[in-house]
Design a protein around this motif. Sequence first.
Motif, PDB file in Angstrom:
ATOM      1  N   ARG A   1       0.829  -1.217   0.000  1.00  0.00           N
ATOM      2  CA  ARG A   1       0.000   0.000   0.000  1.00  0.00           C
ATOM      3  C   ARG A   1       0.863   1.266   0.000  1.00  0.00           C
ATOM      4  O   ARG A   1       0.490   2.269  -0.607  1.00  0.00           O
ATOM      5  CB  ARG A   1      -0.941   0.000   1.194  1.00  0.00           C
ATOM      6  CG  ARG A   1      -2.033  -1.029   1.072  1.00  0.00           C
ATOM      7  CD  ARG A   1      -2.862  -0.772  -0.165  1.00  0.00           C
ATOM      8  NE  ARG A   1      -3.952  -1.722  -0.268  1.00  0.00           N
ATOM      9  CZ  ARG A   1      -5.016  -1.525  -0.997  1.00  0.00           C
ATOM     10  NH1 ARG A   1      -5.149  -0.433  -1.717  1.00  0.00           N
ATOM     11  NH2 ARG A   1      -5.958  -2.431  -1.042  1.00  0.00           N
TER      12      ARG A   1
ATOM     13  N   HIS B   1      -1.238   4.556  -1.094  1.00  0.00           N
ATOM     14  CA  HIS B   1      -2.332   4.550  -0.120  1.00  0.00           C
ATOM     15  C   HIS B   1      -1.723   4.580   1.294  1.00  0.00           C
ATOM     16  O   HIS B   1      -1.695   3.567   2.000  1.00  0.00           O
ATOM     17  CB  HIS B   1      -3.212   3.306  -0.293  1.00  0.00           C
ATOM     18  CG  HIS B   1      -3.923   3.257  -1.592  1.00  0.00           C
ATOM     19  ND1 HIS B   1      -3.506   2.461  -2.636  1.00  0.00           N
ATOM     20  CD2 HIS B   1      -5.020   3.916  -2.027  1.00  0.00           C
ATOM     21  CE1 HIS B   1      -4.332   2.626  -3.649  1.00  0.00           C
ATOM     22  NE2 HIS B   1      -5.257   3.509  -3.314  1.00  0.00           N
ATOM     23  N   ILE B   2      -1.260   5.752   1.705  1.00  0.00           N
ATOM     24  CA  ILE B   2      -0.501   5.902   2.944  1.00  0.00           C
ATOM     25  C   ILE B   2      -1.350   5.577   4.175  1.00  0.00           C
ATOM     26  O   ILE B   2      -0.876   4.888   5.088  1.00  0.00           O
ATOM     27  CB  ILE B   2       0.075   7.336   3.047  1.00  0.00           C
ATOM     28  CG1 ILE B   2       0.921   7.664   1.807  1.00  0.00           C
ATOM     29  CG2 ILE B   2       0.887   7.500   4.322  1.00  0.00           C
ATOM     30  CD1 ILE B   2       2.076   6.733   1.548  1.00  0.00           C
ATOM     31  N   LYS B   3      -2.591   6.028   4.225  1.00  0.00           N
ATOM     32  CA  LYS B   3      -3.431   5.782   5.403  1.00  0.00           C
ATOM     33  C   LYS B   3      -3.675   4.291   5.612  1.00  0.00           C
ATOM     34  O   LYS B   3      -3.593   3.797   6.737  1.00  0.00           O
ATOM     35  CB  LYS B   3      -4.760   6.526   5.290  1.00  0.00           C
ATOM     36  CG  LYS B   3      -4.616   8.021   5.382  1.00  0.00           C
ATOM     37  CD  LYS B   3      -5.951   8.717   5.219  1.00  0.00           C
ATOM     38  CE  LYS B   3      -5.770  10.219   5.221  1.00  0.00           C
ATOM     39  NZ  LYS B   3      -7.027  10.921   4.991  1.00  0.00           N
ATOM     40  N   ILE B   4      -3.971   3.566   4.535  1.00  0.00           N
ATOM     41  CA  ILE B   4      -4.200   2.126   4.651  1.00  0.00           C
ATOM     42  C   ILE B   4      -2.902   1.427   5.051  1.00  0.00           C
ATOM     43  O   ILE B   4      -2.916   0.505   5.871  1.00  0.00           O
ATOM     44  CB  ILE B   4      -4.751   1.549   3.330  1.00  0.00           C
ATOM     45  CG1 ILE B   4      -6.121   2.138   3.028  1.00  0.00           C
ATOM     46  CG2 ILE B   4      -4.837   0.024   3.396  1.00  0.00           C
ATOM     47  CD1 ILE B   4      -6.668   1.754   1.671  1.00  0.00           C
TER      48      ILE B   4
ATOM     49  N   VAL C   1      -0.355   2.610   6.813  1.00  0.00           N
ATOM     50  CA  VAL C   1      -0.082   2.857   8.234  1.00  0.00           C
ATOM     51  C   VAL C   1      -1.029   2.023   9.096  1.00  0.00           C
ATOM     52  O   VAL C   1      -0.611   1.444  10.112  1.00  0.00           O
ATOM     53  CB  VAL C   1      -0.194   4.363   8.563  1.00  0.00           C
ATOM     54  CG1 VAL C   1      -0.150   4.607  10.056  1.00  0.00           C
ATOM     55  CG2 VAL C   1       0.912   5.134   7.861  1.00  0.00           C
ATOM     56  N   LEU C   2      -2.278   1.920   8.688  1.00  0.00           N
ATOM     57  CA  LEU C   2      -3.244   1.109   9.428  1.00  0.00           C
ATOM     58  C   LEU C   2      -2.836  -0.368   9.428  1.00  0.00           C
ATOM     59  O   LEU C   2      -2.917  -1.035  10.462  1.00  0.00           O
ATOM     60  CB  LEU C   2      -4.643   1.286   8.831  1.00  0.00           C
ATOM     61  CG  LEU C   2      -5.802   0.720   9.631  1.00  0.00           C
ATOM     62  CD1 LEU C   2      -5.855   1.339  11.020  1.00  0.00           C
ATOM     63  CD2 LEU C   2      -7.109   0.967   8.913  1.00  0.00           C
ATOM     64  N   GLN C   3      -2.357  -0.884   8.289  1.00  0.00           N
ATOM     65  CA  GLN C   3      -1.874  -2.265   8.240  1.00  0.00           C
ATOM     66  C   GLN C   3      -0.702  -2.467   9.192  1.00  0.00           C
ATOM     67  O   GLN C   3      -0.624  -3.481   9.892  1.00  0.00           O
ATOM     68  CB  GLN C   3      -1.454  -2.651   6.819  1.00  0.00           C
ATOM     69  CG  GLN C   3      -2.599  -2.926   5.894  1.00  0.00           C
ATOM     70  CD  GLN C   3      -2.144  -3.307   4.490  1.00  0.00           C
ATOM     71  OE1 GLN C   3      -1.062  -2.920   4.039  1.00  0.00           O
ATOM     72  NE2 GLN C   3      -2.978  -4.053   3.789  1.00  0.00           N
TER      73      GLN C   3
ATOM     74  N   ALA D   1      -3.010   5.719  -5.670  1.00  0.00           N
ATOM     75  CA  ALA D   1      -3.645   6.722  -4.805  1.00  0.00           C
ATOM     76  C   ALA D   1      -4.501   7.709  -5.583  1.00  0.00           C
ATOM     77  O   ALA D   1      -5.383   8.335  -5.018  1.00  0.00           O
ATOM     78  CB  ALA D   1      -2.573   7.463  -4.010  1.00  0.00           C
TER      79      ALA D   1
END
Length: 85
Positions: free
Chosen positions: A36, A41-44, A46-48, A78
């Motif tokens: 990601r 897709h930085i937010k996803i 970081v969430l992973q 993105a």
Amino acid sequence: MTTPPVQPGYPQGVSDKSKVVAGVLGIVLGGLGAGRFYTGHIKIAVLQLVVSLCTLGFGALWGLIDGIMILVNGGTDAEGRPLRD
């Protein structure tokens, strides 16, 4: 809405990122969100990473499944453009 710039060597509207690279990164380093991060897709991503850390590594299954899904179904970068083959 503006159209994305045409990139040399790629059809208009197709990402410069590869779905194979994104998928393999997701499978191998999915717990770190590498696939990601690669697609932007930085937010996803970081969430992973956070989920993997909080679950002592069990959250890496998310990245593994995500990588397989990208290889099978493709994905987007993105900017919403489909990943190239």
